[in-house]
Design an enzyme around this catalytic site. Structure first.
Site, mmCIF file in Angstrom:
data_model
loop_
_atom_site.group_PDB
_atom_site.id
_atom_site.type_symbol
_atom_site.label_atom_id
_atom_site.label_comp_id
_atom_site.label_asym_id
_atom_site.label_seq_id
_atom_site.Cartn_x
_atom_site.Cartn_y
_atom_site.Cartn_z
ATOM 1 C CG HIS A 208 -0.375 0.279 2.515
ATOM 2 N ND1 HIS A 208 -0.009 -0.723 3.391
ATOM 3 C CD2 HIS A 208 -0.064 1.444 3.129
ATOM 4 C CE1 HIS A 208 0.483 -0.183 4.497
ATOM 5 N NE2 HIS A 208 0.463 1.138 4.360
ATOM 6 C CG ASP B 38 0.181 -4.127 2.805
ATOM 7 O OD1 ASP B 38 0.497 -3.644 1.704
ATOM 8 O OD2 ASP B 38 0.097 -3.445 3.851
ATOM 9 C CB SER C 129 3.005 1.769 6.039
ATOM 10 O OG SER C 129 1.816 1.947 6.733
#
Length: 232
Positions: free
Chosen positions: A51, A95, A188
């Protein structure tokens, strides 16, 4: 809404560290601003969260070998990005992304690949782990230096229950955390390590960044895919 979709990130109640302690750490930068974290897995490949790559990759860079997130070290253009074929940007299942720099990483004291686990490795509940990254701290300040935070792996079934109203927890995910400590917006893609072995990739969590648990992509679960794409 999981914090992975809300922009830049922070380590909550962590401590300052240096790139020489975690030489696999990379900053993914969009228009020279820190956007996400990543890790070096070989001289020609890096790894991050899928992402993190929603923007034009021609405007993205990898910064290696620097404790300071937006200066120093060596900066690379990105030549190739490979998403997991089953990556779902809505559910954040699978992910993960592997990325090639425009030229090989020049290995040295501050630039080294992280070790990867065996195929199917499952980090046991209670395992001490450390997340590292750049971004806002618990006071929403922007420290320039690399931060680390010590956490523990928890049972995925626990996270499956507590995050049921946010996103489903799948086989590609693992959970870890600690009281009043954790990762958040923009961390992230950063590595979660046990010693020098990466077991997770920061993925998503509750909007309250001091929530005791967060979700990570399970590197052991993804290990065969990583090898098939990169040869690592």
């Amino acid at each position: 809404m999981p914090w992975s979709r809300r922009g830049h990130g922070r380590i909550v109640n962590g401590n300052a560290t240096t790139i020489s302690e975690y030489p696999w750490n990379l900053s993914i930068q969009f228009l020279v601003r820190h956007e996400c974290g990543a890790s070096i897995i070989s001289t020609t490949w890096a790894m991050s969260a899928g992402h993190c790559f929603y923007d034009d990759v021609t405007k993205m860079l990898l910064r290696a070998g620097s404790t300071t997130r937006e200066s120093g070290g060596v900066v690379f253009n990105i030549s190739r990005v490979v998403y997991h074929e089953n990556f779902n940007s809505t559910s954040l299942d699978n992910d993960i992304v592997v990325v090639q720099p425009s030229e090989p990483f020049p290995l040295g004291p501050n630039i080294q690949p992280v070790a990867l686990p065996a195929d199917g490795y499952e980090a046991p509940a209670g395992l001490p782990v450390t997340a590292t990254g750049w971004g806002l701290d618990q006071n929403f300040q922007r420290p320039e230096e690399l931060l680390k935070v010590d956490l523990y792996v928890d049972q995925t079934s626990v996270c499956s229950k507590i995050f049921a109203d946010i996103l489903p927890v799948t086989d590609s995910m693992m959970c870890a955390g600690n009281i009043h400590k954790g990762v958040c917006f923009g961390d992230s893609g950063s590595p979660l390590v046990s010693g020098n072995m990466q077991v997770g990739i920061v993925s998503w969590g509750d909007e309250d960044c001091e929530y005791p648990l967060a979700m990570y992509t399970d590197v052991g679960y993804m290990r065969r895919w990583i090898r098939n794409i990169t040869g690592v």
